[in-house]
Design a protein around this motif. Sequence first.
Motif, mmCIF file in Angstrom:
data_model
loop_
_atom_site.group_PDB
_atom_site.id
_atom_site.type_symbol
_atom_site.label_atom_id
_atom_site.label_comp_id
_atom_site.label_asym_id
_atom_site.label_seq_id
_atom_site.Cartn_x
_atom_site.Cartn_y
_atom_site.Cartn_z
ATOM 1 N N LEU A 1 0.834 -1.208 0.000
ATOM 2 C CA LEU A 1 0.000 0.000 0.000
ATOM 3 C C LEU A 1 0.870 1.261 0.000
ATOM 4 O O LEU A 1 0.387 2.359 -0.253
ATOM 5 N N ARG B 1 1.966 -7.850 -4.618
ATOM 6 C CA ARG B 1 0.547 -8.238 -4.748
ATOM 7 C C ARG B 1 0.432 -9.614 -5.398
ATOM 8 O O ARG B 1 -0.431 -10.407 -5.041
ATOM 9 N N ILE C 1 -8.872 -12.538 11.380
ATOM 10 C CA ILE C 1 -7.570 -12.178 10.787
ATOM 11 C C ILE C 1 -6.429 -12.816 11.583
ATOM 12 O O ILE C 1 -5.427 -13.236 11.005
ATOM 13 N N LEU D 1 0.199 -4.974 7.594
ATOM 14 C CA LEU D 1 -0.843 -4.402 6.736
ATOM 15 C C LEU D 1 -2.126 -5.225 6.830
ATOM 16 O O LEU D 1 -3.226 -4.691 6.989
ATOM 17 N N ALA E 1 -5.412 -3.610 8.283
ATOM 18 C CA ALA E 1 -6.465 -3.439 7.275
ATOM 19 C C ALA E 1 -7.591 -4.439 7.507
ATOM 20 O O ALA E 1 -8.745 -4.169 7.211
ATOM 21 N N GLY E 2 -7.257 -5.589 8.061
ATOM 22 C CA GLY E 2 -8.227 -6.669 8.196
ATOM 23 C C GLY E 2 -9.210 -6.490 9.323
ATOM 24 O O GLY E 2 -10.261 -7.106 9.320
ATOM 25 N N THR F 1 -13.300 -3.720 8.922
ATOM 26 C CA THR F 1 -14.489 -4.581 8.959
ATOM 27 C C THR F 1 -15.333 -4.311 10.198
ATOM 28 O O THR F 1 -16.561 -4.321 10.133
ATOM 29 N N PRO G 1 -16.172 2.363 6.000
ATOM 30 C CA PRO G 1 -15.278 2.575 7.123
ATOM 31 C C PRO G 1 -13.989 3.330 6.802
ATOM 32 O O PRO G 1 -13.243 3.676 7.718
ATOM 33 N N ALA H 1 -8.741 8.131 1.945
ATOM 34 C CA ALA H 1 -7.849 7.027 1.585
ATOM 35 C C ALA H 1 -6.408 7.380 1.964
ATOM 36 O O ALA H 1 -6.103 8.512 2.347
ATOM 37 N N LEU I 1 -13.160 8.835 0.171
ATOM 38 C CA LEU I 1 -14.001 7.782 -0.419
ATOM 39 C C LEU I 1 -15.445 7.965 0.036
ATOM 40 O O LEU I 1 -16.389 7.738 -0.713
ATOM 41 N N ALA J 1 -15.618 2.391 -1.869
ATOM 42 C CA ALA J 1 -15.279 2.132 -0.462
ATOM 43 C C ALA J 1 -14.087 1.191 -0.318
ATOM 44 O O ALA J 1 -13.378 1.224 0.699
ATOM 45 N N GLY K 1 -11.648 1.315 -2.481
ATOM 46 C CA GLY K 1 -10.618 1.921 -3.332
ATOM 47 C C GLY K 1 -10.885 1.590 -4.788
ATOM 48 O O GLY K 1 -11.965 1.131 -5.164
ATOM 49 N N HIS L 1 -4.552 -0.647 -6.165
ATOM 50 C CA HIS L 1 -4.591 -0.848 -4.708
ATOM 51 C C HIS L 1 -5.973 -1.273 -4.222
ATOM 52 O O HIS L 1 -6.218 -1.290 -3.008
ATOM 53 N N PHE L 2 -6.864 -1.617 -5.145
ATOM 54 C CA PHE L 2 -8.200 -2.063 -4.716
ATOM 55 C C PHE L 2 -8.034 -3.124 -3.633
ATOM 56 O O PHE L 2 -7.202 -4.025 -3.728
ATOM 57 N N ALA M 1 -14.031 -9.326 3.634
ATOM 58 C CA ALA M 1 -14.862 -8.337 4.325
ATOM 59 C C ALA M 1 -16.335 -8.559 4.005
ATOM 60 O O ALA M 1 -17.200 -8.510 4.884
HETATM 61 C C1 HEM Z 1 -15.023 -3.366 5.032
HETATM 62 C C2 HEM Z 1 -13.801 -3.708 5.086
HETATM 63 C C3 HEM Z 1 -12.697 -3.080 4.287
HETATM 64 C C4 HEM Z 1 -12.646 -1.874 3.639
HETATM 65 C C5 HEM Z 1 -13.728 -0.808 3.532
HETATM 66 C C6 HEM Z 1 -11.329 -1.766 3.055
HETATM 67 C C7 HEM Z 1 -10.903 -0.691 2.299
HETATM 68 C C8 HEM Z 1 -9.699 -0.626 1.649
HETATM 69 C C9 HEM Z 1 -9.285 0.474 0.814
HETATM 70 C C10 HEM Z 1 -10.084 1.742 0.568
HETATM 71 C C11 HEM Z 1 -8.068 0.179 0.303
HETATM 72 C C12 HEM Z 1 -7.234 1.065 -0.644
HETATM 73 C C13 HEM Z 1 -6.647 2.235 0.071
HETATM 74 C C14 HEM Z 1 -6.021 3.256 -0.830
HETATM 75 O O1 HEM Z 1 -5.938 3.062 -2.065
HETATM 76 O O2 HEM Z 1 -5.564 4.299 -0.305
HETATM 77 C C15 HEM Z 1 -7.699 -1.111 0.831
HETATM 78 C C16 HEM Z 1 -6.518 -1.744 0.545
HETATM 79 C C17 HEM Z 1 -6.158 -2.928 1.151
HETATM 80 N N1 HEM Z 1 -6.925 -3.718 1.979
HETATM 81 FE FE1 HEM Z 1 -8.813 -3.376 2.588
HETATM 82 N N2 HEM Z 1 -10.617 -2.886 3.358
HETATM 83 C C18 HEM Z 1 -11.419 -3.722 4.102
HETATM 84 C C19 HEM Z 1 -11.088 -4.965 4.595
HETATM 85 C C20 HEM Z 1 -9.890 -5.578 4.414
HETATM 86 C C21 HEM Z 1 -9.541 -6.879 4.902
HETATM 87 C C22 HEM Z 1 -10.474 -7.803 5.687
HETATM 88 C C23 HEM Z 1 -8.248 -7.099 4.528
HETATM 89 C C24 HEM Z 1 -7.335 -8.280 4.753
HETATM 90 C C25 HEM Z 1 -7.610 -9.409 5.112
HETATM 91 C C26 HEM Z 1 -7.799 -5.957 3.772
HETATM 92 C C27 HEM Z 1 -6.564 -5.824 3.192
HETATM 93 C C28 HEM Z 1 -6.178 -4.782 2.367
HETATM 94 C C29 HEM Z 1 -4.872 -4.715 1.728
HETATM 95 C C30 HEM Z 1 -3.753 -5.717 1.871
HETATM 96 C C31 HEM Z 1 -4.864 -3.549 0.966
HETATM 97 C C32 HEM Z 1 -3.711 -3.006 0.116
HETATM 98 C C33 HEM Z 1 -3.879 -3.449 -1.313
HETATM 99 C C34 HEM Z 1 -2.802 -2.918 -2.254
HETATM 100 O O3 HEM Z 1 -2.077 -1.969 -1.923
HETATM 101 O O4 HEM Z 1 -2.699 -3.487 -3.353
HETATM 102 N N3 HEM Z 1 -8.815 -5.048 3.727
HETATM 103 N N4 HEM Z 1 -8.718 -1.597 1.625
#
Ligand code: HEM
Length: 401
Positions: free
Chosen positions: A90, A101, A152, A234, A238-239, A243, A284, A288, A314, A341, A343, A347-348, A355
């Motif tokens: 990220l 990734r 997680i 991360l 994030a996990g 959520t 949540p 971003a 967002l 929400a 992304g 980086h989606f 989630a």
């Molecule tokens: C409702 C739950 C979640 C929401 C709203 C959410 C939202 C986001 C958003 C908005 C980003 C991109 C941030 C940016 O571009 O600045 C992101 C990236 C990421 N999320 Fe989630 N997330 C959630 C749950 C989770 C869970 C459960 C995990 C892991 C098990 C997770 C792992 C990650 C990771 C690893 C990235 C980075 C991806 C990358 O850089 O390619 N997220 N998330």
Amino acid sequence: MTTLTQLPADYIQKPHEVHDMLRAEGPVQEVRLPRGLKVWLVTRYDEAKIALTDPRISKNVHEGGHLFDVHAPANAGRRDFNPALSEHMLNMDAPGHTRLRKLVNKAFTARRIELMRPRINEIAAELIAKLNDGDEVDLLETFAFPLPITVICELLGIPIDNRDEFREWSNTLLSFGSNEDIVHASGAMFAFLSGHVEKVAAQEPDDTFFSALVHADDSGDRLNTQELVSMAFLLLVAGHETTVNLIGNAVLSLLRNPDQMQILRERPELIPASGEEFLRLEGPVNIATFRYTKEPIELGGVTIPENELVMVSLVAANRDPERYPDADKLDVTRSAQGHVAFGHGIHFCLGAPLARLEFDVALTQLLARFPNLQLAAEPETLVWRDSTLIRGLHTLPVRLA
Ligand code: HEM
């Protein structure tokens, strides 16, 4: 010509009103966030998607991280976050991001996630079994937080005994704690995760996710210890930070909209798809993560110079009335597809399938067990967490019935 707008002190408590005002003036504005950081804030949907994908806007924290200091007010003080936790995707652009990734994708497969459904159902049922009719409880503390952190931690093979410590460290790192607290929390997190990575690396590979990640191999390329520690960090943060608040914000929205609650109670088969509407309406993640311009760019009618912070709300984009009619209204039957929400672009959110699964399980069980769930506080007394990143309540008092 743009003017610098100071966001009001109650921005955290009333972001939607502030976003409406900004959006009406234009898609992108130069603002000072409540604590003084100067950023270009994007509040309209179309421009948000552009900002999230334009390669001239970078996420390379190595090269651009110092811009936080450049654009912070003079009295901002230091934030000595442990850099050993920051080597994650990220904080990177392609090709470094692509490499990490790809390796994590090998372990975080859709099949592995769906196989978790029975276990997630079991965890939710165990938590619900501890709740009694007639009690007033904080739903975040008793349900919305323990569910994702347990999931997680199990995914990463981390003993659940460490759960409360993680919560504390992670809360500190995402809020405006003192520098001393940040040094302590990030140091403690790093020490724990390094030990964990070394332990898993020394064991025979098995079919668990974290073992698969530690041993993931892409034509001879593997994650080194430092990368694994940052990746675990991360995933852990994030996990669960997100959520927990998807569940909490969704329950709050339903308690405030009894007609919508009724629809989901009568037609629980709508719950999985309704997750998209809750993500859209009160996702949540508000603003971003870190982004900055590597060169001057035109966006939404303004020119953003080089080396400026570009922040995308967002939450604001998802309530853009040009994109979603009646954007402030909860409509669990609407098609909220296309929300940002999670992304957008490279980086989606990696964890989106997990989630969505956790949300589905959590809401289905909660609504089935408590047919008369009620809010146990006046809505205006609820306090939102002091973070521009996370949109979530401190507590969600409910009466179980
Ligand atoms: C409702 C739950 C979640 C929401 C709203 C959410 C939202 C986001 C958003 C908005 C980003 C991109 C941030 C940016 O571009 O600045 C992101 C990236 C990421 N999320 Fe989630 N997330 C959630 C749950 C989770 C869970 C459960 C995990 C892991 C098990 C997770 C792992 C990650 C990771 C690893 C990235 C980075 C991806 C990358 O850089 O390619 N997220 N998330």
